[in-house]
Design an enzyme around this catalytic site. Sequence first.
Site, PDB file in Angstrom:
ATOM      1  CB  ALA A  66      16.840  20.084 -11.705  1.00 28.83           C
ATOM      2  N   GLY A 105      21.254  17.471 -12.098  1.00 33.49           N
ATOM      3  CA  GLY A 105      20.376  16.472 -12.685  1.00 33.49           C
ATOM      4  C   GLY A 105      20.873  15.958 -14.015  1.00 33.49           C
ATOM      5  CD  GLU A 108      21.147  13.873  -9.234  1.00 40.06           C
ATOM      6  OE1 GLU A 108      21.065  13.358  -8.101  1.00 40.06           O
ATOM      7  OE2 GLU A 108      20.470  14.857  -9.579  1.00 40.06           O
ATOM      8  CD  GLU A 128      22.824  18.660  -7.624  1.00 41.08           C
ATOM      9  OE1 GLU A 128      22.264  18.000  -8.512  1.00 41.08           O
ATOM     10  OE2 GLU A 128      24.050  18.558  -7.372  1.00 41.08           O
TER      11      GLU A 128
END
Length: 546
Positions: A66, A105, A108, A128
């Site tokens: 992200a 992300g 993900e 993370e």
Amino acid sequence: MGNINPVIDLSVTGGIALITADSPPVNALGHAVREGLHQAFAKAMADDAVRAIVLSCKGRTFFAGADITEFGKTPRAPSLHDNIAQIEACPKPVVAAMFGTALGGGLEIALGCHYRVAVASARMGLPEVKLGILPGAGGTQRLPRLVGPEHAVGMIVSGAPISAKLALAGGVIDEIVEEAIAGGMGFAHKILAEGRALRKVRDINEKIEATRANPAKFEEAAAAALKKLKGVEAPAACVQAVRNAFTLPFDEGIAAERDLFMKLVVGDQSRAQRHIFFAEREALKIPDMPASVKPAAIKRAVIIGGGTMGGGIAMCFANVGIPVTIVETAATITHELPADPVAQRVSAILARHYASREAIVKRIDAKDSVGIQWARHFRKHPEFKPTVRLTATLIVKNEAQRLSTCLKSISPIVDEIVIVDTGSTDETIEIAKSFIGKGPEIIIGHFDWIGDFAAARNHALSLATGDWILLIDADEQLTEGSYGEIRQALIRPQFGGYHIRIINFMDDLNDELTYMHSPVRLFRHLPEVTFIGRIHEQVVDSLVKL
């Protein structure tokens, strides 16, 4: 520039839609990328000519996470959750084609696809926790459904990435391909030809149900993952989120994950870790330095002063093959040869890195000190070698899976390895024998197991001939960064033992999930120094009595 927006492109070939992101440097999932992806998938799903979709990136990597610069700012739709929900609900098969590092992300969004392929060099993970948060876009709910909660908790709590090979073995990816986009397109054609059904990770429950029926193994894995992390908020939240994967329905688990994420992201620990993250990267930048400027090649180094710091710096240059001259400024050095700091460091480098004794003399010239005398002595007596011998001792039983890696990690630094077997029935002994004649002297002994670790350790000590002992277990390995520290430690007369950095594997399936700790594992080999304790055996008690 893409045809959807400046960072997203969509093309269709032979009924396969290819959606690619091109947002240097790491294709972070910022707002422009998310918005472009949403538009591209909507367009591909509405096109009757499209039968399958491949998602990949241009540049050096798949989505590497992200855009954390957006943390703390007003959210802008679509969110990453929205992108993943759109992809997962797509009526046409979606294939993620990964290369580089699919992290956070990035992984993900790949888990939201129906299938995943990756090149052999790809690495993927959910790091993370290193920013004081947890995977907030379904990672804690989808990953356990593929690899099982027991393995997912270790991977998420450590934040360590895994290789494509391990990802394939664990079920994270479906195939390893030679090239990401071409391989993804080929895989899409294959699943169409085979008529495979859409495979939504959220609906895969076999491993979830197994853990739900018997959660004890998960709790053991969770306890091991948190063992060294007491008081740290994010790892504990990660464990709870993964636990929710098998105790709550999927949608409730996603909601709970989001709640945990939001609590962490506004907390002091996460703020501090994110500050460090940005500060470390900012420290590498030089203000107003044009991007076109490249570092000049270092061809030779001169170190003024051969003390602890100077000698250590010289070692760094020498270890990578850069010629270095040490100029000693002190005019009254009268140390005997073994105590000379230059000689000590040259000796340590030689023992650790070079098969040719002359190679190190060519790399380091010590002027105006007894170091040059040592170098000349060295040329006259090529049989010279460090006088301190280091023996590594291991007790083993059915350690075939790890032993080779362990022995390879210690062979460059030790003179002798003592391996005491306590009753192996696998290939442990054969592996140990395979190292004979390839480096340090190998001594293989046997000890009838009596449930006493100290007794077995002391038997290994009785077989050792070195001046110092390095205690290591077969499921541990030395970091290369420890080599120099160890060799320097052996020549300090005032110490009898040291704490040493050890890497421990956290997961039997994943060779890359590890944690470090620093017990007393390096100590002088003296008759008075023995192990005490049938289970938690230690030498500390005998060391402090010296």
